[in-house]
Structure formats: C-alpha cells, structure tokens
Design a protein around this motif. Structure first.
Motif, short mmCIF file in Angstrom:
data_model
loop_
_atom_site.label_atom_id
_atom_site.label_comp_id
_atom_site.label_asym_id
_atom_site.label_seq_id
_atom_site.Cartn_x
_atom_site.Cartn_y
_atom_site.Cartn_z
N TRP A 13 0.80 -1.21 0.00
CA TRP A 13 0.00 0.00 0.00
C TRP A 13 0.85 1.28 0.00
CZ3 TRP A 13 -3.99 2.43 -1.50
CH2 TRP A 13 -4.49 3.56 -0.85
N PRO A 14 1.81 1.45 0.90
CA PRO A 14 2.63 2.68 0.84
C PRO A 14 3.44 2.76 -0.46
CG PRO A 14 2.99 1.53 2.92
CD PRO A 14 2.16 0.64 2.06
N THR A 79 2.93 -6.38 -11.62
CA THR A 79 3.53 -7.30 -10.65
C THR A 79 2.55 -7.77 -9.58
OG1 THR A 79 4.37 -5.39 -9.42
CG2 THR A 79 5.90 -6.46 -10.95
N HIS A 80 1.57 -6.94 -9.25
CA HIS A 80 0.57 -7.29 -8.24
C HIS A 80 -0.82 -6.86 -8.72
CE1 HIS A 80 3.32 -8.63 -5.14
NE2 HIS A 80 4.06 -7.57 -5.33
N PRO A 81 -1.40 -7.59 -9.66
CA PRO A 81 -2.67 -7.14 -10.26
C PRO A 81 -3.83 -6.98 -9.27
CG PRO A 81 -2.10 -9.35 -11.02
CD PRO A 81 -0.93 -8.83 -10.24
N TRP A 82 -4.00 -7.92 -8.35
CA TRP A 82 -5.14 -7.83 -7.42
C TRP A 82 -4.92 -6.75 -6.38
CZ3 TRP A 82 -9.17 -9.47 -9.51
CH2 TRP A 82 -9.17 -10.59 -10.31
N TRP A 83 -3.72 -6.67 -5.82
CA TRP A 83 -3.43 -5.61 -4.85
C TRP A 83 -3.55 -4.25 -5.51
CZ3 TRP A 83 1.59 -7.73 -2.12
CH2 TRP A 83 1.22 -8.77 -1.25
N SER A 84 -3.14 -4.16 -6.76
CA SER A 84 -3.23 -2.90 -7.49
C SER A 84 -4.68 -2.50 -7.70
CB SER A 84 -2.50 -3.03 -8.83
OG SER A 84 -2.57 -1.83 -9.53
N LEU A 85 -5.52 -3.43 -8.10
CA LEU A 85 -6.94 -3.13 -8.30
C LEU A 85 -7.58 -2.69 -6.99
CD1 LEU A 85 -9.43 -3.10 -10.15
CD2 LEU A 85 -9.78 -5.51 -9.54
N ILE A 86 -7.32 -3.42 -5.93
CA ILE A 86 -7.84 -3.04 -4.60
C ILE A 86 -7.35 -1.64 -4.23
CG2 ILE A 86 -7.64 -3.54 -2.13
CD1 ILE A 86 -7.50 -6.57 -3.01
N SER A 87 -6.09 -1.37 -4.49
CA SER A 87 -5.52 -0.07 -4.14
C SER A 87 -6.07 1.06 -4.99
CB SER A 87 -3.99 -0.13 -4.26
OG SER A 87 -3.47 -1.05 -3.33
#
Length: 118
Positions: A13-14, A79-87
């Motif tokens: 996140w950061p 590199t992080h598709p799901w974390w990116s979408l959530i973010s």
C-alpha cells in the motif's frame, strides 16, 4: 522497495501510493476508476455483452497513460494485479471521503504538484 519485493498488502500500500505521487496521475486513475463501473453498468443494463470487454480497458487505459506520460514509472498492475486493483479503489474512496492526504503523508508523498517520493 520494488513492488515485486512486497510480501504483504500492508507493505504494498505505501509503495503503491508513492508510485502515484504526482496528483495528475491520481486524477487519471480516478477517471478510469469511474469509467470502469459506468461501462460495466451500461453493458449489463443494455445486455451489450461485448461491452464487458471494455470494462478493464476503460479502467486501465487512463491509469497506464498516467504512468507512461505523467509519473513515468511501471504500473504496479504488472507485478501485483489484485493488490493494485484493490488499491486503485481504496485510493479513489479515500479521495472521495477526504482522507487520502493523510495516507499520502504516511507513505512519504510530499504535498506539491510534482511530488516524487524516493
């Protein structure tokens, strides 16, 4: 910290916020974050099923343009598709509720038009 080295979402996140340090980048993301659900609702209501293919295009086109031409970095989506979408949507809703500035400060993003955290 490179995004591919993030082991947890709390580490990601950061990093994500620092990769969106320039306000124009966030603006382009907000356009995409608004466009994607609008296209989704349109496709469902009109039963235009091929329109479902436009949902990710509507969402990511604006974000990727911002990364290429404003922020000049590689989108975290790669590199992080799901974390990116959530973010993307976390950042969007924090903006809508007036709480994004505090999150940016915690992530080390400076408060000026061309901020670029290191």
């Amino acid at each position: 910290m490179a995004s591919n080295r993030c082991q947890t979402y709390s580490e990601f996140w950061p990093f994500y916020l620092r990769e969106h340090a320039v306000p124009a980048t966030r603006t382009w993301h907000f356009v995409g974050s608004t466009a994607a659900p609008v296209v989704l609702v349109w496709a469902l209501l009109t039963q235009t099923w091929w329109g479902l293919l436009l949902v990710p295009v509507a969402g990511y086109f604006f974000a990727w343009v911002a990364h290429a031409f404003v922020e000049r970095n590689r989108p975290a989506t790669f590199t992080h598709p799901w974390w990116s979408l959530i973010s993307d949507y976390r950042m969007f809703f924090l903006f809508l509720t007036g709480r994004l500035k505090d999150e940016l400060v915690r992530a080390g993003v400076e408060d000026h038009p061309h901020a670029r955290a290191t």
